[in-house]
Design an enzyme around this catalytic site. Structure first.
Site, PDB file in Angstrom:
ATOM      1  N   GLU A 254       0.878  -1.171   0.000  1.00 46.60           N
ATOM      2  CA  GLU A 254       0.000   0.000   0.000  1.00 46.60           C
ATOM      3  C   GLU A 254       0.917   1.224   0.000  1.00 46.60           C
ATOM      4  OE1 GLU A 254      -3.151  -0.188  -0.404  1.00 46.60           O
ATOM      5  OE2 GLU A 254      -3.408  -2.344  -0.114  1.00 46.60           O
ATOM      6  N   CYS A 288      -1.679   9.374   2.217  1.00 48.49           N
ATOM      7  CA  CYS A 288      -1.388   8.858   0.877  1.00 48.49           C
ATOM      8  C   CYS A 288      -2.498   9.186  -0.114  1.00 48.49           C
ATOM      9  CB  CYS A 288      -1.163   7.349   0.933  1.00 48.49           C
ATOM     10  SG  CYS A 288      -2.548   6.403   1.622  1.00 48.49           S
TER      11      CYS A 288
END
Length: 486
Positions: A254, A288
């Site tokens: 991720e 993110c």
């Protein structure tokens, strides 16, 4: 100050709290006032080995435990998080520089993921598949991979550690967790303590606080873990993937993003402004999924820009322990310096600062930049902080091209008065996730979470957890007799 920083400044290996035996200490600082929170002697490669071996020993019995009994551990862990919410909030504020708003956001999601872990223990199902061979029965079992190594980041360390740790444990695995050096308590030993108090058998979850300067690739190369779950930058993710592949391990990655929030010509401008400001500046932009780029149709750009700039100027910057603060500190001085360099580079390339924030230590005020040249490398990279790029466009075709012109593909959003127009737009964007008439920052326990391109490999959440942390085993049974050619 929470007692966590004195009580949990240790390694947690094989059910024991112990100091590391490395030759130096990781110093845990409050990023707002630089107060020393804790000093933790780092773990060596030998301690990483001890942690993995403990998980390996404990895992077999855990996997054989009735999943209804396993489920009880997660019910208790959830209850403990709810009971300790005030202390965990204080720890998030102190160790991360997270605001009250951010801490509440992170804790809400962490509790939702623990609730899902309760159910996940009962999720694996086997199958019986037909065979072309008479008398043969094909059974496919869903079994734990064994031991999972988890490496978590500094921005949402409590949530993003739990997000892999809890499902991996619920599905019958052992786990070794390595938190980020800047968040060793909230992202690491605090989680070890919660599961210890929830009754998880010793050795199943281990927490090693260490640094690659000490252990190199020992955490990745160790023969015990079959899966490494990593959340962090794409540069480090590339290395993790390479090492894992060379050792025949699975990696779940991720990674970073360069998400765009797009405002079409028929959008609700006031609502789009609210969504864009939140998407860029939540947790100082250290997310993110944050909207690095805000794309606005030129026909509404003037109105949007004026309202966006006004709202950004209204954000309170300062002490994260003040409940009114929206923008607290970034995690460390390297991040602060890097953000100052981004703004200076953009201005040197000809951009205009509609808002130019200053940096005082780790406290970086918001900036809003426009007029960044189309070919600038800044538009293709992740900017991990409170700096927004406003980009006007002419029509949907140009918007799609600009949004996709990045090596990343994590999240994004589009605002429009026509929902199906938004869906059609979203389908053209090369991302793992995209949102119509909302922000770019979302995570839900049962929806597949992950990115395309440099934003990662694999998915987490819901059914995707089964793919991440279990494997399939084929056992055939011949009820009759097979015929053999010799």
């Amino acid at each position: 100050m929470s007692s966590y920083f004195t009580d949990l400044a240790q390694q947690y290996i094989d059910g024991d709290w112990r100091p590391g035996t490395g030759s130096w200490d990781i110093i845990d600082f409050n990023p707002y006032d630089n107060e020393k929170l804790a000093s933790i002697t780092i773990a060596t490669a030998d301690e990483v080995d001890a942690a993995y071996r403990a998980a390996e020993r404990a895992q077999k019995r855990w996997a054989a435990t009735n999943p209804y009994a396993r489920r009880a551990v997660f019910e208790k862990a959830l209850k403990l998080v709810e009971e300790r919410e005030r202390e965990i909030t204080e720890a998030i504020i102190a160790e991360l520089g997270g605001t009250h708003l951010k801490a509440a956001f992170e804790l809400h999601l962490a509790k939702e993921f623990l609730r899902e872990a309760v159910h996940l223990a009962l999720r694996p199902e086997g199958r019986i598949i037909p065979s072309p061979v008479d008398g043969k029965e094909n059974r496919v079992y869903r079994v734990p991979v064994g031991v999972v190594g988890v490496i978590s980041p500094f921005n949402f360390p409590f949530l993003l550690s739990l997000k892999s740790v809890a499902p991996a444990l619920a599905l019958g695995n052992g786990v070794v967790l390595k938190p980020h050096q800047n968040t060793p308590i909230v992202g690491g030993t605090l989680i070890g303590k919660i599961f210890e108090d929830a009754g998880l058998p010793g050795g199943l979850l281990n927490v090693v606080v260490t640094d690659i300067a000490e252990i190199g690739d020992a955490f990745l190369e160790h023969p015990v873990p079959k899966v490494i779950s990593f959340t962090g930058s794409d540069q480090v993710g590339r290395h993790v993937a390479t090492v894992c592949a060379s050792h025949f391990k699975r990696s779940v990655l991720e990674l970073g993003g360069n998400s765009a929030l797009v405002v079409l010509d028929d959008a609700d401008i006031d609502y789009a402004v609210d969504a864009a400001v939140f998407s860029r500046y939540v947790h100082q932009g250290q997310v993110c999924m944050a909207a690095n780029r805000v794309l606005v149709d030129r026909s509404v750009a003037e109105e949007f820009t004026a309202k966006f700039v006004a709202k950004v100027r209204s954000l309170k910057v300062g002490d994260p322990s003040d409940p009114e603060t929206i923008i607290g500190p970034v995690i460390n001085s390297q991040q602060a310096d890097a953000l100052t360099a981004v703004v200076e580079q953009a201005l040197a390339e000809g951009a205009t600062a509609l808002v130019r924030g200053t940096a005082t230590d780790n406290l970086v005020e918001p900036s809003v930049l426009t007029g960044i040249p189309a070919g600038s490398a800044l538009l293709k990279r992740e900017v991990f902080g409170p700096v927004a790029f406003l980009i006007p466009f002419d029509g949907e075709e140009e918007a799609v091209r600009v949004v996709n012109d990045t090596p990343y593909g994590l999240s994004g959003a589009v605002h429009t008065g026509n929902v199906e127009r938004g869906v059609r737009f979203a389908q053209r964007i090369d991302t793992g996730m995209f949102h119509v008439n909302d922000g770019t920052v979302h995570d839900e326990p049962i929806v597949p979470f992950g990115g395309e391109k440099h934003s990662g490999v694999g998915r987490l959440n819901g059914e995707a957890m089964l793919d991440a942390f279990t494997t399939q085993k084929w056992i055939s049974v011949q009820h009759g007799r097979s015929g053999f050619p010799f």
